[in-house]
Scaffold this active site. Structure first.
Site, mmCIF file in Angstrom:
data_model
loop_
_atom_site.group_PDB
_atom_site.id
_atom_site.type_symbol
_atom_site.label_atom_id
_atom_site.label_comp_id
_atom_site.label_asym_id
_atom_site.label_seq_id
_atom_site.Cartn_x
_atom_site.Cartn_y
_atom_site.Cartn_z
ATOM 1 N N SER A 145 0.887 -1.047 -0.072
ATOM 2 C CA SER A 145 -0.161 0.048 -0.140
ATOM 3 C C SER A 145 0.766 1.187 0.011
ATOM 4 C CB SER A 145 -0.993 -0.266 1.373
ATOM 5 O OG SER A 145 -1.928 0.867 1.142
ATOM 6 N N ARG A 215 -11.291 6.409 10.558
ATOM 7 C CA ARG A 215 -10.953 4.989 10.524
ATOM 8 C C ARG A 215 -11.952 3.794 9.986
ATOM 9 N NH1 ARG A 215 -6.661 1.913 10.313
ATOM 10 N NH2 ARG A 215 -6.665 0.172 11.783
ATOM 11 N N ASP A 310 -8.813 -6.400 -4.370
ATOM 12 C CA ASP A 310 -8.661 -5.129 -3.921
ATOM 13 C C ASP A 310 -9.180 -4.070 -4.604
ATOM 14 O OD1 ASP A 310 -7.256 -2.856 -2.961
ATOM 15 O OD2 ASP A 310 -5.232 -3.573 -3.005
ATOM 16 N N HIS A 343 -8.003 -5.121 -0.066
ATOM 17 C CA HIS A 343 -6.693 -4.484 0.204
ATOM 18 C C HIS A 343 -5.830 -5.101 1.223
ATOM 19 C CE1 HIS A 343 -3.725 -1.276 -0.624
ATOM 20 N NE2 HIS A 343 -4.080 -0.754 0.589
ATOM 21 N N ASP A 344 -6.633 -5.489 2.384
ATOM 22 C CA ASP A 344 -5.703 -5.736 3.474
ATOM 23 C C ASP A 344 -5.415 -7.409 3.288
ATOM 24 O OD1 ASP A 344 -6.020 -4.130 5.364
ATOM 25 O OD2 ASP A 344 -7.552 -5.096 6.696
#
Lengths: 366, 366
Positions: A145, A215, A310, A343-344
């Site tokens: 990232s 967040r 992602d 994405h994680d």
């Protein structure tokens, strides 16, 4: 593991035009630098992480490094063979000089006056740390990232100091949608009445609501729709609809929990600056948008990895990087992993992913 | 065009268990109800719209109805042939009974005490309006997004009162990701210090920051990544990076503008309730998640339309509806339009889309 600090007295000219008269970087190292100093690997961090990349502290055994599944003795990035350096970015809130640090001009915390730093600035600062550690040339720089953007920038800012760049779940620049999500997060923070233009430390408060929202929103973009549906579905927390604005669905509970937790330990001023660094990153901009022209400077060999689910930085974004490297006849391996997590995924255990990184490092000669 | 109001004195039992002793609905009609009363078309609205579906008011020529490209004389839904009814939902902020209305128990605005209403509740209230207008059976009900969920629900709540249901850019239920975005929007509103548990009217304030953030976030989900990139790209508003937290990119300017505008005219309590109605909508839930079983009640013929670039309610979600209808051997036409605009495509000019709706209405016998 033990965090360390390096203080740099020589001024650092930032992209914004401001010069930091001096700065400190918090960092950690794993493994031993060999006699040739040829086995060093830099691991810059992404949005909310730090220099604590792997392992645990003696006095906080629960505080495991954020990439501990990837880095350590016998792991894909094997610290029995490599000397790994984790570093907290300039502007961070985990020990490096940042908005919570004292502004030498006033003696008070920088707060809202801390400069907007860029990926290029971070790389410049990290190069000072490399000098300090006696590392002329890294065997590799690896990041996911925003960390991957630093891994990319290293090959452009210091082409001769990087042998391999491992760029995971990245994009060569943010899309309008990416920027849009960042902007909502920033607006949540800056319109929080406790923000006080970034000088909230002086008021003894924290823009917690805004940081919490930022967040919560971020988390949505880190996960795929499918992964969220698989993990949370439409499961009700108490088995029945509440017909109020308390928590109905498990996903709501998860997001609130993540937002609450984050807002107690992360600094809002740092969050703002990290999102701006993301927005500003665009190595092709100085070349009229021509990424191939921008990448001509790079000399490193590359491993580029993306994950199919992602949607924050989709595989097509990684392929832009690969294409630009191929245009320059650089050595590049590209891996597109069919992983469901979004994405994680770059932080998760996936055998093919882990094996690929392990194999790549196994082939790096020392 | 002239907005009208209908007052209903008979109590309405809501899904939450609360009974509204009485309520009003704001509505507009276009065209003439024919002698057979067979040409009525109901057009429920989506998140932020109202009963003002088409045309302009004499005293406000700039206030064009939200689906004016679709509905009017000679348009796809031709008001020379059909009698169109637009209605503001219960709990709305455009004239129907909602959080800003007086709570008969206190004489003060309902505020945070206004019930959490559902799609089923809206359809029940709309049926009262149909009764009042002398419409036993609608030729069609047509909606996009949340409006489409009402078009779907009508075929389940009143199967014998709907001949055709036109379901555009819909999903049979929200995904965890859909709920997650709604929850961030709600948390932005409810954690705004001006929210006061929904009783902000009494304090003479409005949770404007929260509503603004909610709208900014919403806008991201209405547009596709590609459409945003096409429209805004990474264009800088002033030609250079600002290195501060003012507006750098055009997309930021757009989002702030949309958020600011929305927060001056929309009611936060209504926004909260509309997002909950979305989250709660799940006709299959009462059938153990079996949408085909749920749709068995429907008798209408269906036109289902989706747009390829809609990532809020992707075509796969519309196909779930189509599959459930086919399982029941219902008459259904399905159109998947290759349009770049994302979810908002349902509000836009697209010749194939417009022509399909025009053709469908042309084939409805009166």
């Amino acid at each position: 593991m033990k965090p360390q600090k390096a203080a740099f007295a020589e001024p650092l000219a930032l992209a914004c035009g401001i010069t930091l008269p001096a700065f400190e970087l918090a960092y950690e190292t794993y493994g031993e630098l060999n006699a040739d100093r040829s086995n060093a690997v830099l691991v810059p961090h992404a949005l909310n992480a730090s220099h604590h990349v792997a392992g645990v502290y003696a006095d906080a055994p629960g505080d495991v490094g954020w990439w501990d599944n990837m880095i350590g003795p016998g792991k894909p990035l094997d610290t029995n063979r490599f000397f790994v350096v984790g570093v907290n970015n300039l502007g961070g809130c985990h020990g490096s000089t940042g908005p919570m640090s004292a502004n030498p001009a006033t003696g008070k915390p920088w707060g809202g006056d801390f400069p907007v730093v860029t990926v290029e600035d971070w790389v410049q600062a990290q190069a000072r740390l490399a000098d300090r550690l006696g590392i002329d040339k890294f065997a590799a720089v690896m990041g996911g990232s925003l960390g991957a953007m630093q891994a990319l920038q290293w090959t452009l800012s210091f082409p001769e100091r990087i042998r391999h760049s491992i760029v995971i779940a990245a994009a060569p620049k943010l899309s309008a949608q990416n920027i849009a999500f960042n902007e909502v997060a920033r607006q949540a923070i800056t319109t929080d009445p406790e923000f006080h233009g970034g000088h909230y430390y002086e008021h003894g408060v924290v823009p917690r609501s805004g940081l919490r929202l930022a967040r919560m929103l971020g988390h949505i973009t880190y996960l795929s729709d499918d992964a969220m549906m698989e993990k949370f579905g439409r499961t009700l927390r108490s088995g029945a609809l509440g017909f109020n604005f308390d928590i109905d669905f498990e996903i709501e509970s998860y997001l609130r929990y993540q937002g609450d937790k984050f807002s107690t330990y992360f600094d809002a001023n740092t969050y703002l600056r990290i999102t701006k660094a993301l927005d500003y990153f665009d190595p092709a901009a100085a070349f009229g948008g021509d990424l191939s022209a921008a990448m001509a400077r790079a000399q490193a060999a590359f491993l580029v990895i993306s994950f199919t689910s992602d949607w924050r930085f989709a595989p097509s974004r990684s392929r832009e990087i690969v294409r630009a490297l191929l245009d320059n006849r650089r050595v590049v391996s590209y891996l597109e992993i069919d992983a469901p997590h979004g994405h994680d995924a770059f932080l998760m255990e996936d055998e093919r992913y882990m094996n690929a990184v392990r194999a790549y490092f196994g082939n790096i000669e020392l």
